[in-house]
Design an enzyme around this catalytic site. Structure first.
Site, PDB file in Angstrom:
ATOM      1  N   PRO A 224       0.787  -1.227   0.000  1.00 48.46           N
ATOM      2  CA  PRO A 224       0.000   0.000   0.000  1.00 48.46           C
ATOM      3  C   PRO A 224       0.826   1.287   0.000  1.00 48.46           C
ATOM      4  O   PRO A 224       0.285   2.365  -0.193  1.00 48.46           O
ATOM      5  CB  PRO A 224      -0.799  -0.115   1.298  1.00 48.46           C
ATOM      6  CG  PRO A 224       0.017  -1.012   2.169  1.00 48.46           C
ATOM      7  CD  PRO A 224       0.717  -1.968   1.258  1.00 48.46           C
ATOM      8  N   ASP A 247       3.620   2.437 -11.539  1.00 46.06           N
ATOM      9  CA  ASP A 247       2.563   3.413 -11.793  1.00 46.06           C
ATOM     10  C   ASP A 247       2.347   4.364 -10.631  1.00 46.06           C
ATOM     11  O   ASP A 247       3.097   4.391  -9.673  1.00 46.06           O
ATOM     12  CB  ASP A 247       1.291   2.752 -12.307  1.00 46.06           C
ATOM     13  CG  ASP A 247       0.840   1.607 -11.435  1.00 46.06           C
ATOM     14  OD1 ASP A 247       1.001   1.733 -10.210  1.00 46.06           O
ATOM     15  OD2 ASP A 247       0.348   0.593 -11.981  1.00 46.06           O
ATOM     16  N   LYS A 269      -1.209   6.288 -15.005  1.00 47.94           N
ATOM     17  CA  LYS A 269      -2.218   7.107 -15.669  1.00 47.94           C
ATOM     18  C   LYS A 269      -2.630   8.198 -14.702  1.00 47.94           C
ATOM     19  O   LYS A 269      -3.139   7.894 -13.629  1.00 47.94           O
ATOM     20  CB  LYS A 269      -3.428   6.265 -16.046  1.00 47.94           C
ATOM     21  CG  LYS A 269      -3.094   5.229 -17.053  1.00 47.94           C
ATOM     22  CD  LYS A 269      -4.284   4.295 -17.218  1.00 47.94           C
ATOM     23  CE  LYS A 269      -3.799   3.004 -17.823  1.00 47.94           C
ATOM     24  NZ  LYS A 269      -4.061   1.825 -17.082  1.00 47.94           N
ATOM     25  N   GLY A 301      -0.277  -2.381  -3.963  1.00 44.65           N
ATOM     26  CA  GLY A 301      -1.049  -3.403  -3.259  1.00 44.65           C
ATOM     27  C   GLY A 301      -0.691  -4.800  -3.729  1.00 44.65           C
ATOM     28  O   GLY A 301       0.478  -5.147  -3.869  1.00 44.65           O
ATOM     29  N   ASP A 302      -1.721  -5.592  -4.013  1.00 40.26           N
ATOM     30  CA  ASP A 302      -1.547  -6.941  -4.548  1.00 40.26           C
ATOM     31  C   ASP A 302      -1.859  -6.889  -6.052  1.00 40.26           C
ATOM     32  O   ASP A 302      -2.909  -6.371  -6.433  1.00 40.26           O
ATOM     33  CB  ASP A 302      -2.515  -7.893  -3.824  1.00 40.26           C
ATOM     34  CG  ASP A 302      -2.359  -9.303  -4.354  1.00 40.26           C
ATOM     35  OD1 ASP A 302      -1.225  -9.776  -4.438  1.00 40.26           O
ATOM     36  OD2 ASP A 302      -3.375  -9.929  -4.689  1.00 40.26           O
ATOM     37  N   MET A 382     -11.381   2.256  -5.252  1.00 44.53           N
ATOM     38  CA  MET A 382     -11.676   3.256  -6.298  1.00 44.53           C
ATOM     39  C   MET A 382     -13.099   3.808  -6.114  1.00 44.53           C
ATOM     40  O   MET A 382     -13.890   3.840  -7.062  1.00 44.53           O
ATOM     41  CB  MET A 382     -11.531   2.628  -7.690  1.00 44.53           C
ATOM     42  CG  MET A 382     -10.118   2.176  -7.986  1.00 44.53           C
ATOM     43  SD  MET A 382      -9.939   1.411  -9.602  1.00 44.53           S
ATOM     44  CE  MET A 382     -10.312  -0.300  -9.241  1.00 44.53           C
ATOM     45  N   ALA A 411      -3.320   4.919   3.007  1.00 47.00           N
ATOM     46  CA  ALA A 411      -2.945   4.084   4.150  1.00 47.00           C
ATOM     47  C   ALA A 411      -1.456   3.764   4.118  1.00 47.00           C
ATOM     48  O   ALA A 411      -0.889   3.520   3.049  1.00 47.00           O
ATOM     49  CB  ALA A 411      -3.749   2.779   4.128  1.00 47.00           C
TER      50      ALA A 411
HETATM   51  N1  SAH Z   1      -3.857  -3.587  -6.492  1.00 46.34           N
HETATM   52  C1  SAH Z   1      -4.219  -2.567  -5.524  1.00 46.34           C
HETATM   53  C2  SAH Z   1      -5.474  -1.841  -5.908  1.00 46.34           C
HETATM   54  C3  SAH Z   1      -5.336  -1.016  -7.138  1.00 46.34           C
HETATM   55  S1  SAH Z   1      -6.808  -0.134  -7.538  1.00 46.34           S
HETATM   56  C4  SAH Z   1      -4.336  -3.210  -4.132  1.00 46.34           C
HETATM   57  O1  SAH Z   1      -4.338  -4.448  -4.006  1.00 46.34           O
HETATM   58  O2  SAH Z   1      -4.401  -2.474  -3.146  1.00 46.34           O
HETATM   59  C5  SAH Z   1      -6.492   1.434  -6.833  1.00 46.34           C
HETATM   60  C6  SAH Z   1      -7.293   1.637  -5.567  1.00 46.34           C
HETATM   61  O3  SAH Z   1      -6.656   0.959  -4.493  1.00 46.34           O
HETATM   62  C7  SAH Z   1      -7.382   3.067  -5.100  1.00 46.34           C
HETATM   63  O4  SAH Z   1      -8.406   3.764  -5.774  1.00 46.34           O
HETATM   64  C8  SAH Z   1      -7.749   2.860  -3.652  1.00 46.34           C
HETATM   65  O5  SAH Z   1      -9.089   2.491  -3.496  1.00 46.34           O
HETATM   66  C9  SAH Z   1      -6.911   1.653  -3.301  1.00 46.34           C
HETATM   67  N2  SAH Z   1      -5.607   2.028  -2.700  1.00 46.34           N
HETATM   68  C10 SAH Z   1      -4.399   1.792  -3.205  1.00 46.34           C
HETATM   69  N3  SAH Z   1      -3.445   2.223  -2.347  1.00 46.34           N
HETATM   70  C11 SAH Z   1      -4.100   2.702  -1.271  1.00 46.34           C
HETATM   71  C12 SAH Z   1      -3.679   3.249  -0.020  1.00 46.34           C
HETATM   72  N4  SAH Z   1      -2.380   3.391   0.298  1.00 46.34           N
HETATM   73  N5  SAH Z   1      -4.624   3.631   0.854  1.00 46.34           N
HETATM   74  C13 SAH Z   1      -5.929   3.487   0.582  1.00 46.34           C
HETATM   75  N6  SAH Z   1      -6.373   2.977  -0.582  1.00 46.34           N
HETATM   76  C14 SAH Z   1      -5.474   2.592  -1.494  1.00 46.34           C
END
Ligand code: SAH
Length: 460
Positions: A224, A247, A269, A301-302, A382, A411
């Site tokens: 995150p 990205d 993007k 994230g994942d 999102m 986060a």
């Molecule tokens: N693959 C990522 C998600 C990508 S989609 C995962 O597993 O977390 C992008 C969305 O992820 C953002 O719009 C938001 O909803 C969430 N996101 C990604 N990083 C975040 C963070 N540090 N804190 C809160 N939401 C986050």
């Protein structure tokens, strides 16, 4: 530098420990890892030392004899009595030994570092006595970095040095060793297949060169945001990568883990801009891997969750390129951690749903009604811009207006913000508190809550 680091030869030499208490036992434990002959001079011995002497690994003397310090490389002194300590130090020095008097730096010729042991690879860390705690914490970082099987692999490579010198021309040797320590053979060894690793090394030696490296793509979860929430495997892939595509949501701190000479390419993007359509990214990562490069596609994230991994996997497979997923910590887990509240709570929420507020531009939003059941925690990704729709939809699906909602934005980063609110008025609360993307909405529809709530009649 007040002290100069050196490695002392220990095989065929003696280490004398003066003192038989717990400090002496600690120093003995360090020396045990070496090949030195161990002699302990003390009237009484700590039980651990008694065991060691009984096993034959150390010799016990109640008093120093004239030849006790002969051929002594190193002498640790920890009798607890200054005068006795100094007398031993004089004897040891006269015999040419390097002396360390425990807890008396002014009487020491040398100091013991914090040691990371992957014998034959050894890392010694010293802070010249300024910050021993820092030294230990650096040791922990290095322990984590170095694979536990590194030593065994280095020893195997060492046994093959002569064969390499014989079969591989000097100009090709550097490339061979680089491959040996970063390529497929070491990977096999790390996974526990020592024989396959040895066979690969030997086959390459017989060929007279490192095999051509095959390109591959790793879809790596960057977590995150916080750098220490990457997995060890993710860090390794970053350090192996020749080129990294990242990205918008990947924190700059995380990119620092890449090798200095790796290419870093931004394919994010910005909202509303379409400089990097997905098919262009797919084509690019495949083209780089086809050149034989190790490509990391770093995703927040994942990678498996709203990460468009499916398109990239399909493109790689179509081109016959090896591709893997390195999982990461997803934003919903980070949001729960930020609130110090689990995603599921026994008896209250035993279902956990991951969903999104934003789909492909032409697609309708997901139908959340079947998910909005009592006993469910829903994580919306999102979703900041769609909060009003989500709020209306869930209320219409029967979720009580006072159902708790937690919102966590950015986060685990320095910009992290948390908000606790309720479903009714959610969109307004986000606006009022200026909660912006990226954020996770956690709707917690507990079983107990459902029992209290009055469910509306109409569901749209
Ligand atoms: N693959 C990522 C998600 C990508 S989609 C995962 O597993 O977390 C992008 C969305 O992820 C953002 O719009 C938001 O909803 C969430 N996101 C990604 N990083 C975040 C963070 N540090 N804190 C809160 N939401 C986050």
């Amino acid at each position: 530098m007040k002290n100069f680091p050196m490695f002392l030869r220990m095989s065929g030499r003696r280490v004398v420990i003066c003192g038989g208490g717990t400090e002496a036992a600690r120093k003995t434990r360090l020396v045990l890892k070496t090949e030195a002959e161990i002699v302990i001079v003390a009237e009484d011995l700590d039980p651990e030392l008694v065991g060691l002497v009984a096993s034959g690994r150390a010799t016990h003397l109640t008093q120093a004899a004239p030849d006790t310090f002969a051929n002594c490389a190193l002498c640790f002194i920890a009798t607890g009595e200054e005068e006795t300590d100094l007398a031993f130090a004089a004897l040891a020095r006269a015999a040419g030994a390097v002396v360390n008097v425990v807890d008396r730096p002014e009487h020491c010729d040398a100091f013991t570092p914090s040691v990371v042991d992957r014998d034959p690879v050894v890392v010694a860390i010293g802070t010249e006595g300024m910050a021993p705690v820092l030294g230990r914490s650096i040791k922990t970082d290095i322990e984590v970095m170095l694979d536990p099987r590194l030593g065994a692999f280095a020893a195997l490579a060492g046994r093959l040095r002569d064969a390499v010198a014989e079969k591989i021309a000097p100009a090709a040797r550097r490339a061979f060793w680089e491959w040996a320590f970063t390529g497929a053979a070491f990977d096999k060894h790390r996974k526990g297949d020592e024989h396959a690793a040895a066979d690969m090394l030997k086959a390459a030696i017989a060929q007279g060169q490192a095999p051509e490296t095959k390109g591959r793509i790793s879809l790596v979860g960057a977590g995150p945001g916080a750098r220490d929430l990457l997995t060890l495997r993710a860090v390794r892939r970053m350090q192996e990568a020749d080129v990294i595509f990242y990205d918008r949501l990947v924190d700059p701190d995380v990119l620092e883990l890449a090798r200095r000479d790796a290419d870093r390419i931004y394919v994010g993007k910005e909202v509303g801009a379409h400089a990097w359509p997905q098919d262009k990214i797919d084509a690019l990562i495949v083209a780089e891997a086809a050149k034989g490069l190790r490509v990391v596609r770093l995703k927040s994230g994942d990678p498996s969750i709203f990460g468009r991994a499916a398109e990239e996997i399909a493109a790689a497979r179509a081109a016959g390129i090896e591709i893997e997923i390195v999982p990461g910590i997803t934003a919903a887990s980070a949001a729960a951690a930020a609130m110090t509240r689990p995603l599921t709570e026994r008896g209250e929420t035993d279902t956990f749903v991951i969903t999104t507020g934003t789909c492909r531009p032409a697609d309708a939003a997901p139908d959340w009604t079947p998910l909005a059941r009592p006993g469910t925690t829903m994580a919306f990704y999102m979703a900041v811009d769609r909060a009003a729709q989500i709020e209306a939809h869930l209320l219409a699906s029967g979720v009580p207006g006072d159902c708790p909602v937690e919102v966590v934005s950015s986060a685990t980063t320095a910009r992290e913000r948390c908000l606790t609110t309720q479903l009714d008025g959610l969109a307004q609360a986000l606006e009022r508190n200026q909660m912006t993307s990226p954020a996770i909405l956690l709707v917690r529809y507990a079983k107990g809550h459902a029992a209290m709530a009055q469910r509306p009649v109409a569901v749209s």
